[in-house]
Design an enzyme around this catalytic site. Structure first.
Site, PDB file in Angstrom:
ATOM      1  N   CYS A 142       0.876  -1.173   0.000  1.00 36.92           N
ATOM      2  CA  CYS A 142       0.000   0.000   0.000  1.00 36.92           C
ATOM      3  C   CYS A 142       0.912   1.220   0.000  1.00 36.92           C
ATOM      4  O   CYS A 142       2.016   1.163  -0.527  1.00 36.92           O
ATOM      5  CB  CYS A 142      -0.934  -0.029   1.205  1.00 36.92           C
ATOM      6  SG  CYS A 142      -0.073   0.004   2.796  1.00 36.92           S
ATOM      7  N   LYS A 143       0.452   2.313   0.567  1.00 36.94           N
ATOM      8  CA  LYS A 143       1.296   3.515   0.552  1.00 36.94           C
ATOM      9  C   LYS A 143       2.434   3.395   1.567  1.00 36.94           C
ATOM     10  O   LYS A 143       3.565   3.796   1.288  1.00 36.94           O
ATOM     11  CB  LYS A 143       0.429   4.740   0.857  1.00 36.94           C
ATOM     12  CG  LYS A 143       1.158   6.061   0.768  1.00 36.94           C
ATOM     13  CD  LYS A 143       0.183   7.212   0.941  1.00 36.94           C
ATOM     14  CE  LYS A 143       0.887   8.548   1.105  1.00 36.94           C
ATOM     15  NZ  LYS A 143      -0.043   9.585   1.599  1.00 36.94           N
TER      16      LYS A 143
END
Ligand SMILES: Cc1cc2nc3c(=O)[nH]c(=O)nc-3n(C[C@H](O)[C@H](O)[C@H](O)COP(=O)(O)OP(=O)(O)OC[C@H]3O[C@@H](n4cnc5c(N)ncnc54)[C@H](O)[C@@H]3O)c2cc1C
Ligand SMILES: Cc1cc2nc3c(=O)[nH]c(=O)nc-3n(C[C@H](O)[C@H](O)[C@H](O)COP(=O)(O)OP(=O)(O)OC[C@H]3O[C@@H](n4cnc5c(N)ncnc54)[C@H](O)[C@@H]3O)c2cc1C
Ligand SMILES: CC(C)(COP(=O)(O)OP(=O)(O)OC[C@H]1O[C@@H](n2cnc3c(N)ncnc32)[C@H](O)[C@@H]1OP(=O)(O)O)[C@@H](O)C(=O)NCCC(=O)NCCS
Ligand SMILES: CC(C)(COP(=O)(O)OP(=O)(O)OC[C@H]1O[C@@H](n2cnc3c(N)ncnc32)[C@H](O)[C@@H]1OP(=O)(O)O)[C@@H](O)C(=O)NCCC(=O)NCCS
Lengths: 542, 542
Positions: free
Chosen positions: A507-508
């Site tokens: 993800c981020k």
């Protein structure tokens, strides 16, 4: 009992700390401090900020003077006075008054060496023009040049002091070029942690040249090893320091393979009447147990006091050194303690690495800033080996907390249980340091295995599938080549779409990736989390 | 194996942390969260700042919603749904839908109680008008009243949340009266540490009434027990919370003498199928080993996760609680961990106390602010029992470092050796925490004995002589009655002037006093240092 005679060579961080403490322990001793330079007890660490005009008064740098130290501590402080040689047999030091040239001999019962370190000066044509920064004479020289108002400056070396100089020269309005032989700024950090620093410098208009060195200095330019020429009316070199062992070597004291004076854990040199402290001395590294150079003011001050304690007959032992350090740069705070990943990998240590990108405080209270934290952990014992942080507010706090945890022998998992002060403007209910502990626990327990940004290419080449669990909006703004996008909240429904084989999710920052890994594992898929997510990968690749 | 059924009562800090972690550990379980209020996962700690307008959007307070928790974690989150009774035999909970009034029964394999605490409401005429602040419904009610634009506000109770409310009401432009029954604000702190807070409040125009209580509320005023009347269009009560044990008591679960649910170190209640966490639960105190109430978000979050771990079959043990807390107030940061001096003295513990007044960073770098730190130490073992700090920048950092040192079992003297990040804008070469360690070492080693501000009168009455070692200029600006002035730098010359008997020396903060004590001791005089110097004495006497 006749009164003792204590001689101290070097009158700044280590030396003067030893002198004042000695006086508090022994009112009746003769305490003589010999300082080659023109000043004692000055703020070395403030020098760059004086040059930048942030510290306005030169006098603020002079924390004590021979007179003030005389009246308060009854110290005999002699500036512009050099210790020329030590006669260990006779327990005397040959002393030269640098103003009159007169020489004399001073006897000692105990001798303390705190001569510091000297800036490294690479030999090159025109190199004489390069200034370095260590003491008040240096700063006076540099200030004299700056007052002539050069427009361009070259800083050689992107270590902590080099960056402080860059900031201050920019602050003065100069066009600054920064040249660094290594392929990153701030060599003590891992590359993906240092990358945002180079970005910040470039955003501020600094011409950052990595992987190259200065080979010649001309009158107002410099030639680099890559063949380019950069403007350089003002030139400051900051490529490191070398322990000043001149006296020690001449006196036959033991010097270690790192080039520093060797001392025992009572700070005694190989001569039982001579102690040594500060930048001139090798420390024992708390992580590896090996000798290492750590040129920091905190240790110099602390060891100065400890040496005084031993000399006065107290029973003390010096702790091994972590080397916690911090630098402020254009609104960034960059801090580190212990060892970086790259050096531990180089020596073959089995480690686990954790990257996070927490907010300095809760997101719902205004002003939160995102930081990046990194924790390096022994893979077998969960021992914390090092930590790095970069961001704005509160980075220094988190590194100090981790350094304290290391000193207390807490493991990475133990960080989860620390009770840290929380209110919305200071932290989160799970402080960033707690969160490092949470992630560590998940690794220890085998719940969420992870891989590092620099392992991704090989893993994908070996057939792993990269699944980006961010939202399509985030993906559109930039994604890792070769990834497929299945947002976290859709995984349950779409798990059957995922190709066979091991999945690397990301993800981020790693947080949603963790939840995705847990979900996928329980749905029967082998999955690992890309540690630190897109942000760490991006910083590493930059 | 059929899937498990987990019921969680309370959907905020503790409860929802348990629910999300349970999901990460068990994708196949049914997880049902029952929440009586209209919202889950909201930022309790942000409520005062929303009322003050610092947090502008009400939606920022809602970190998750039933829908977001459903799609990400597949949780069955039911708001406006009350757990009415637990049938332990049947392992069911009677549940009432507060909107429809319908009741139903939910079975569980494991039940988690995280019902929190309820604000204490003293019975008094007009008391219904007093608002309290715990959840979103409360904040909506308060906001509705504030939008009618009252000009005066009364806050009852000067604890952490009371002070946050004062700050925010002042920020909104109201004239605020603060009434506190105790004789100081911030009851968890020692009085001399809390005194500057009251000063700051008064400087900001707050009418601070200590040692009195509200006895009646009228339509826009309040009557106090001292007979005075204060304006009170808006009234907020914040005199503490009581663990919500309604369900637990009715179900016959064990409740401790502090009024909280009793749990073991695996967070299990006296029923092996029921766990309890958060404000409703008694913690074991890390300093005394006794049970204690600690209503803090960090522990609620942490214990929520830990309860989930145990339920999912993992082997965990909860750590004893320190209770580290912080509050920001009008530019001040006030933080504490462990126990205050006053409580330890009350239970007869032999302690040593240290006060310092360090700068947040080096004095020569602009912007340094003075803080006050206090360390409370076991007199026999040197164990750190508590710490308090008040000041501006960096107070939270120092308390976090000390809380971490306590968790790691470091002694007060060990603080001297911590390697904390130092550059001029962040700290000093000896960080304030190191300096506490230095002072502690001097006490442990018997080098500089000290006495506390509250012991001074008795000591002087017994014949001790108070020597003020500050400069005449400092003395002229304010001095302790009965002291004689001999500046530190003149002591060597003037020691014969000093009257016979034990000397108590003092300076502004204790630092010069220490040097004076060392000097006098070696000149044959019995001397002790007034800990914390004039500043601590002044705060204590105020
Ligand atoms: C620009 C700059 C910025 C810095 N910033 C930081 C920072 O932010 N944080 C941090 O932790 N550290 C910082 N440091 C490092 C810190 O200043 C040193 O670690 C510390 O000063 C070392 O103390 P020392 O006593 O060993 O040496 P020094 O403080 O350098 O003192 C040694 C003294 O000995 C004298 N001397 C040497 N030989 C002789 C002789 N033969 N006879 C007489 N005198 C002699 C020298 O003239 C010198 O004045 C900085 C250093 C510099 C130069
Ligand atoms: C204004 C304010 C400011 C605060 N500031 C801070 C701070 O700065 N730092 C800090 O560390 N802590 C702070 N706290 C404390 C922190 O919010 C609490 O410690 C934490 O929320 C406790 O978590 P909990 O899960 O035990 O209870 P809560 O978060 O209160 O959740 C309990 C929930 O259970 C529900 N409930 C109760 N009984 C039932 C039932 N029978 N059926 C269904 N639902 C039920 C309640 O409606 C409630 O929503 C603050 C609290 C408040 C009110
Ligand atoms: C400042 C310097 C002269 C040392 O002087 P010092 O008196 O030993 O040190 P400080 O002024 O920091 O005071 C520390 C002493 O006061 C004591 N003290 C501090 N606060 C106190 C308080 N509130 N109550 C009682 N004692 C206190 C400490 O215990 C310590 O005494 P000890 O060593 O006997 O335990 C020396 O460190 C120096 O020259 N520094 C400048 C150079 C430098 O450090 N450069 C690098 C960083 S820029
Ligand atoms: C937010 C809330 C729903 C809990 O959700 P959560 O997903 O458990 O918690 P977070 O969003 O903080 O994420 C933490 C998880 O992400 C993981 N994580 C965080 N950063 C990570 C990273 N960079 N890489 C990998 N994992 C990471 C953590 O390990 C943790 O997972 P674990 O519990 O399985 O170890 C619950 O705490 C809540 O309702 N809070 C609001 C109420 C409240 O706390 N009030 C008081 C304070 S105002």
């Amino acid at each position: 009992m006749t009164s003792k005679r204590y001689l101290i060579i070097g009158g700044v961080a280590g030396g003067m700390s030893a002198a004042t403490r000695l006086r508090r322990l022994d009112e009746h001793a003769d305490i003589i401090v010999l300082e080659r330079g023109g000043h004692v007890s000055f703020a070395n660490c403030g020098l760059p900020y004086y040059l930048g005009g942030v510290i306005e008064e030169r006098s603020s740098l002079l924390l004590q003077t021979p007179a003030s130290l005389g009246s308060r501590f009854n110290l005999d402080v002699r500036v512009r006075t050099e210790a020329v040689a030590i006669d260990r047999e006779a327990q005397t030091v040959l002393v030269r008054d640098l103003v009159t040239g007169e020489e004399s001999t001073e006897a000692y019962d105990a001798l303390v060496l705190s001569p510091g370190a000297t800036p490294v000066r690479p030999p090159m044509p025109g190199g004489d023009r390069m200034l370095t920064l260590r003491d008040i004479d240096d700063v006076d020289r540099a200030m004299a040049e700056l007052e002539v108002a050069p427009r361009t400056a070259l800083v050689i070396g992107a270590g902590f002091i080099g960056l402080e100089m860059v900031e201050n020269l920019v602050h003065r309005g100069l066009d600054v070029t920064l040249v660094e032989l290594g392929d990153q700024v701030l060599p003590p950090l891992d590359p993906e942690m240092a990358a945002p620093v180079a970005d910040r410098l470039r955003d501020a208009g600094v011409d950052v040249r990595l992987g190259t060195q200065v080979t010649e200095l001309h009158s107002d330019t410099a030639l680099l090893s890559d063949g380019t020429t950069v403007p350089a009316e003002f030139v400051l070199g900051s490529i490191g320091v070398r322990p000043d062992t001149t006296l020690a070597v001449a006196a036959g004291l033991e010097v270690g393979e790192r080039g520093g004076i060797r001392v025992g854990d009572d700070l005694r040199t190989s001569d039982p009447h001579i102690w040594a402290i500060g930048d001139a001395v090798e420390k024992v590294d708390a992580v590896t147990g090996e000798h290492r150079l750590v040129a920091l003011a905190g240790l110099a001050n602390r060891h100065g006091r400890l040496a005084a304690d031993v000399i006065a007959g107290r029973d003390i032992r010096v702790r091994d050194a972590l080397g916690t350090a911090v630098v402020g740069l254009m609104g960034l705070t960059i801090a580190t303690t212990g060892w970086p990943e790259k050096l531990l990998r180089r020596v073959g240590r089995e480690i686990r690495v954790i990257h996070t990108h927490p907010a300095s405080h809760t997101g719902y209270y205004p002003g939160a800033e995102q930081m990046a934290l990194k924790l390096v952990v022994d893979a077998d014992t969960d021992e914390i080996l090092g930590a790095q942080g970069i961001g704005g507010d509160g980075v220094d706090k988190r590194i100090d907390v981790i350094a304290t945890a290391m000193a207390g022998g807490l493991t990475a998992s133990d960080l989860a249980d620390l009770e840290l002060a929380y209110a919305p403007q200071f932290s989160s209910a799970k402080d960033p340091v707690n969160m490092l502990g949470y992630v560590a626990l998940n690794a220890v327990e085998g719940l969420t295995p992870s891989i590092q940004w620099h392992e991704l290419d090989a893993a994908m080449a070996a057939g792993d599938v990269l699944v980006d669990v961010r939202t399509p909006g985030e993906v559109a703004a930039g994604a890792i080549p070769g990834s497929i996008n299945v947002p976290l909240d859709e995984i349950r429904a779409r798990v059957d779409e995922l190709p066979a084989g091991r999945l690397i999710v990301h993800c981020k920052v790693g947080q949603r990736g963790h939840t995705a890994v847990r979900l996928l594992a329980q749905l029967g898929r082998e999955a690992v989390n890309l540690d630190g997510g897109y942000l760490t990968w991006q910083a590493g690749e930059s």
